[in-house]
Design a protein around this motif. Structure first.
Motif, PDB file in Angstrom:
ATOM      1  N   ALA A  35     -17.476  -8.428  -0.403  1.00  0.00           N
ATOM      2  CA  ALA A  35     -18.677  -8.160   0.389  1.00  0.00           C
ATOM      3  C   ALA A  35     -18.349  -8.039   1.871  1.00  0.00           C
ATOM      4  CB  ALA A  35     -19.714  -9.258   0.155  1.00  0.00           C
ATOM      5  N   VAL A  36     -17.398  -8.837   2.358  1.00  0.00           N
ATOM      6  CA  VAL A  36     -16.998  -8.767   3.774  1.00  0.00           C
ATOM      7  C   VAL A  36     -15.477  -8.768   3.906  1.00  0.00           C
ATOM      8  CG1 VAL A  36     -19.114  -9.803   4.665  1.00  0.00           C
ATOM      9  CG2 VAL A  36     -17.211 -11.285   4.012  1.00  0.00           C
ATOM     10  N   THR A  37     -14.787  -8.370   2.858  1.00  0.00           N
ATOM     11  CA  THR A  37     -13.324  -8.415   2.863  1.00  0.00           C
ATOM     12  C   THR A  37     -12.751  -7.206   2.129  1.00  0.00           C
ATOM     13  OG1 THR A  37     -13.275  -9.676   0.782  1.00  0.00           O
ATOM     14  CG2 THR A  37     -13.241 -10.956   2.845  1.00  0.00           C
ATOM     15  N   ASN A  38     -11.471  -6.969   2.336  1.00  0.00           N
ATOM     16  CA  ASN A  38     -10.689  -6.160   1.410  1.00  0.00           C
ATOM     17  C   ASN A  38     -10.004  -7.108   0.444  1.00  0.00           C
ATOM     18  OD1 ASN A  38     -10.138  -4.237   4.202  1.00  0.00           O
ATOM     19  ND2 ASN A  38     -10.838  -3.249   2.320  1.00  0.00           N
ATOM     20  N   ILE A  39      -9.664  -6.601  -0.732  1.00  0.00           N
ATOM     21  CA  ILE A  39      -8.985  -7.429  -1.726  1.00  0.00           C
ATOM     22  C   ILE A  39      -7.733  -6.719  -2.205  1.00  0.00           C
ATOM     23  CG2 ILE A  39     -10.323  -6.497  -3.673  1.00  0.00           C
ATOM     24  CD1 ILE A  39     -10.202  -9.425  -4.848  1.00  0.00           C
ATOM     25  N   ALA A  40      -6.699  -7.497  -2.469  1.00  0.00           N
ATOM     26  CA  ALA A  40      -5.453  -6.974  -3.020  1.00  0.00           C
ATOM     27  C   ALA A  40      -5.031  -7.868  -4.177  1.00  0.00           C
ATOM     28  CB  ALA A  40      -4.358  -6.945  -1.958  1.00  0.00           C
ATOM     29  N   PHE A  41      -4.337  -7.285  -5.130  1.00  0.00           N
ATOM     30  CA  PHE A  41      -3.835  -8.018  -6.285  1.00  0.00           C
ATOM     31  C   PHE A  41      -2.316  -7.929  -6.301  1.00  0.00           C
ATOM     32  CE2 PHE A  41      -8.112  -6.688  -7.170  1.00  0.00           C
ATOM     33  CZ  PHE A  41      -8.689  -7.781  -7.810  1.00  0.00           C
ATOM     34  N   TYR A  42      -1.685  -8.899  -6.902  1.00  0.00           N
ATOM     35  CA  TYR A  42      -0.235  -8.826  -7.033  1.00  0.00           C
ATOM     36  C   TYR A  42       0.181  -9.258  -8.425  1.00  0.00           C
ATOM     37  CZ  TYR A  42      -0.478 -13.853  -5.794  1.00  0.00           C
ATOM     38  OH  TYR A  42      -0.789 -15.186  -5.736  1.00  0.00           O
ATOM     39  N   ASP A  43       1.293  -8.687  -8.867  1.00  0.00           N
ATOM     40  CA  ASP A  43       1.875  -9.071 -10.142  1.00  0.00           C
ATOM     41  C   ASP A  43       3.364  -9.318  -9.923  1.00  0.00           C
ATOM     42  OD1 ASP A  43       2.923  -6.556  -9.847  1.00  0.00           O
ATOM     43  OD2 ASP A  43       1.796  -5.672 -11.505  1.00  0.00           O
ATOM     44  N   SER A  44       3.942 -10.085 -10.800  1.00  0.00           N
ATOM     45  CA  SER A  44       5.351 -10.434 -10.668  1.00  0.00           C
ATOM     46  C   SER A  44       6.189  -9.606 -11.637  1.00  0.00           C
ATOM     47  CB  SER A  44       5.565 -11.921 -10.940  1.00  0.00           C
ATOM     48  OG  SER A  44       4.889 -12.704  -9.988  1.00  0.00           O
ATOM     49  N   THR A  45       7.283  -9.072 -11.150  1.00  0.00           N
ATOM     50  CA  THR A  45       8.218  -8.315 -11.975  1.00  0.00           C
ATOM     51  C   THR A  45       9.620  -8.880 -11.740  1.00  0.00           C
ATOM     52  OG1 THR A  45       8.774  -6.678 -10.291  1.00  0.00           O
ATOM     53  CG2 THR A  45       6.779  -6.279 -11.587  1.00  0.00           C
ATOM     54  N   ARG A  46      10.578  -8.352 -12.457  1.00  0.00           N
ATOM     55  CA  ARG A  46      11.950  -8.802 -12.253  1.00  0.00           C
ATOM     56  C   ARG A  46      12.437  -8.480 -10.844  1.00  0.00           C
ATOM     57  NH1 ARG A  46      15.048  -6.193 -17.257  1.00  0.00           N
ATOM     58  NH2 ARG A  46      13.647  -4.495 -16.638  1.00  0.00           N
ATOM     59  N   ASP A  47      11.818  -7.463 -10.232  1.00  0.00           N
ATOM     60  CA  ASP A  47      12.204  -7.079  -8.873  1.00  0.00           C
ATOM     61  C   ASP A  47      11.359  -7.779  -7.814  1.00  0.00           C
ATOM     62  OD1 ASP A  47      14.098  -5.308  -9.898  1.00  0.00           O
ATOM     63  OD2 ASP A  47      12.572  -3.744 -10.144  1.00  0.00           O
ATOM     64  N   GLY A  48      10.478  -8.672  -8.236  1.00  0.00           N
ATOM     65  CA  GLY A  48       9.641  -9.382  -7.281  1.00  0.00           C
ATOM     66  C   GLY A  48       8.207  -8.910  -7.330  1.00  0.00           C
ATOM     67  N   PRO A  49       7.322  -9.556  -6.554  1.00  0.00           N
ATOM     68  CA  PRO A  49       5.896  -9.212  -6.594  1.00  0.00           C
ATOM     69  C   PRO A  49       5.603  -7.849  -5.991  1.00  0.00           C
ATOM     70  CG  PRO A  49       6.340 -10.839  -4.895  1.00  0.00           C
ATOM     71  CD  PRO A  49       7.616 -10.665  -5.655  1.00  0.00           C
ATOM     72  N   ARG A  50       4.582  -7.202  -6.528  1.00  0.00           N
ATOM     73  CA  ARG A  50       4.099  -5.926  -6.016  1.00  0.00           C
ATOM     74  C   ARG A  50       2.622  -6.071  -5.685  1.00  0.00           C
ATOM     75  NH1 ARG A  50       5.625  -2.163 -10.988  1.00  0.00           N
ATOM     76  NH2 ARG A  50       4.362  -3.812 -11.909  1.00  0.00           N
ATOM     77  N   ILE A  51       2.212  -5.469  -4.565  1.00  0.00           N
ATOM     78  CA  ILE A  51       0.825  -5.576  -4.089  1.00  0.00           C
ATOM     79  C   ILE A  51       0.070  -4.307  -4.464  1.00  0.00           C
ATOM     80  CG2 ILE A  51      -0.655  -6.002  -2.101  1.00  0.00           C
ATOM     81  CD1 ILE A  51       1.343  -8.258  -2.656  1.00  0.00           C
ATOM     82  N   VAL A  52      -1.122  -4.477  -5.028  1.00  0.00           N
ATOM     83  CA  VAL A  52      -1.966  -3.341  -5.407  1.00  0.00           C
ATOM     84  C   VAL A  52      -3.314  -3.475  -4.700  1.00  0.00           C
ATOM     85  CG1 VAL A  52      -3.090  -2.101  -7.291  1.00  0.00           C
ATOM     86  CG2 VAL A  52      -0.856  -3.170  -7.662  1.00  0.00           C
ATOM     87  N   TRP A  53      -3.693  -2.451  -3.935  1.00  0.00           N
ATOM     88  CA  TRP A  53      -4.999  -2.386  -3.291  1.00  0.00           C
ATOM     89  C   TRP A  53      -5.896  -1.478  -4.135  1.00  0.00           C
ATOM     90  CZ3 TRP A  53      -5.357  -5.318   1.137  1.00  0.00           C
ATOM     91  CH2 TRP A  53      -4.158  -5.632   1.796  1.00  0.00           C
ATOM     92  N   PRO A  54      -7.080  -1.910  -4.522  1.00  0.00           N
ATOM     93  CA  PRO A  54      -7.975  -1.028  -5.284  1.00  0.00           C
ATOM     94  C   PRO A  54      -8.278   0.245  -4.502  1.00  0.00           C
ATOM     95  CG  PRO A  54      -8.754  -3.292  -5.365  1.00  0.00           C
ATOM     96  CD  PRO A  54      -7.650  -3.260  -4.346  1.00  0.00           C
ATOM     97  N   ASN A  55      -8.302   1.387  -5.205  1.00  0.00           N
ATOM     98  CA  ASN A  55      -8.527   2.648  -4.501  1.00  0.00           C
ATOM     99  C   ASN A  55      -9.946   3.188  -4.683  1.00  0.00           C
ATOM    100  OD1 ASN A  55      -8.450   3.601  -7.110  1.00  0.00           O
ATOM    101  ND2 ASN A  55      -6.777   5.064  -6.781  1.00  0.00           N
TER     102      ASN A  55
END
Length: 327
Positions: free
Chosen positions: A227-247
């Motif tokens: 409502a008053v923020t952006n949100i990002a998600f992350y997942d863990s892989t063998r190469d480390g975490p990756r950040i995903v921003w909803p499009n």
């Protein structure tokens, strides 16, 4: 992540706010704004804020908004200068329109915690600047600051409000947010518009239900933003975490922009992709961003996230390293 901190100062085109120059936003609501934190008289990402204000002013009102004028207005209100230099009013602006009751401009009543307005030619009567009786006040170094833009006479009018600074808890776990998904996306989501009844109402309903705020979603449960923020998600892989921003349609917040350009160098690659409510269990965690900073997400609806303090500390450190710009 809401605030009800009292307004310490209000100026409209460099003049103390009065009942007269606040009448326009009280009766009409078209306008946009940006919000920022000030520390030591400096702001993170000031260039992004000025570009946002100029682009929205061009789109909504067909005029540019000079960034140097905005900088001067910010410096003026933070210094607490008496009076208002004539050059702060902006080119072509001559004062409030004669007929403020024109039904063709009628809108919702202004949010009393986020007023906006137009300047009025001549000496302002009965200033309502609470920390500047008689037109003088001490300088303010740290603050929460909002810049509102209206066009009551066809040219941009800029109102600046100052509240006490917002400081997030030091411990990331103490900042953790719980979000309730709601079926709503903001119209013209790329603009930071004034008003937004549904957005505020859903936020209120989320808090009544025991959450910290609302998470806005579209058809099929596609997540767009808080409502008053952006949100990002992350997942863990063998190469480390990756950040995903909803499009999905959203406002590209300044904190989000500052982080997105710097996270890859910290070993946290980012991308934009569709994210739906059904996808939530596939992610390791999430965080939200706004002018206050970065906060982890501990729950969305019934999906709980274990806060990865190592990942969140890296994200927070990237933001803390963003330099403060002189206004």
């Amino acid at each position: 992540m809401t605030t009800t901190a009292p307004v310490r100062r209000i100026e409209v085109d460099g003049c103390p706010a009065t009942a007269e120059n606040l009448l326009w936003p009280a009766l009409n609501h078209p306008g946009h704004f940006t919000a920022m934190q000030v520390r030591g008289g400096k702001v993170r990402g000031i260039g992004h804020h000025l570009a946002r204000l100029d682009a929205a002013t061009r789109e909504l009102f067909g005029h540019e908004l000079d960034g140097e004028r905005v900088r001067a207005l910010i410096r003026h209100i933070l210094r607490g200068d008496p009076g208002a230099p004539a050059d702060l009013g902006g080119p072509g602006y001559t004062g409030a329109p004669a007929d403020l009751g024109d039904s063709s401009h009628a809108g919702n009543p202004a949010d009393p915690t986020a007023p906006g307005g137009s300047s009025h030619a001549g000496a302002p009567a009965a200033p309502v600047n609470p920390t500047a009786p008689g037109g003088s006040a001490d300088a303010i170094d740290d603050a929460s600051l909002r810049i509102h833009v209206h066009a009551p006479a066809g040219h941009p009018s800029v109102m600046v409000t100052v509240r006490p600074p917002t400081v997030l808890p030091v411990a990331l776990t103490d900042r953790a947010q719980s979000l309730m998904s709601v079926p709503y996306q903001r119209p013209f989501a790329h603009l930071k518009l004034l008003g937004g009844f549904a957005q505020a109402r859903y936020g209120e309903l989320a808090r009544r239900a025991g959450f910290d705020d609302a998470l806005l979603t579209g058809p099929g449960g596609e997540i767009s933003e808080g409502a008053v923020t952006n949100i990002a998600f992350y997942d863990s892989t063998r190469d480390g975490p990756r950040i995903v921003w909803p499009n999905a349609p959203h406002l590209a917040g300044v904190t989000m922009r500052l982080l997105e350009s710097r996270l890859p160098a910290a070993g946290l690659p980012t991308r934009h992709a569709p994210v739906t409510l059904a996808d939530l269990p596939s992610y390791t965690g999430a965080f939200v961003t706004n002018a206050w900073g970065v906060s982890p997400v501990r729950r969305i609806d019934s999906v709980a996230y274990e806060i990865d303090e190592e990942v969140m500390a890296r994200v927070a450190a990237v933001y803390e390293d963003v330099p403060w710009d002189t206004v």
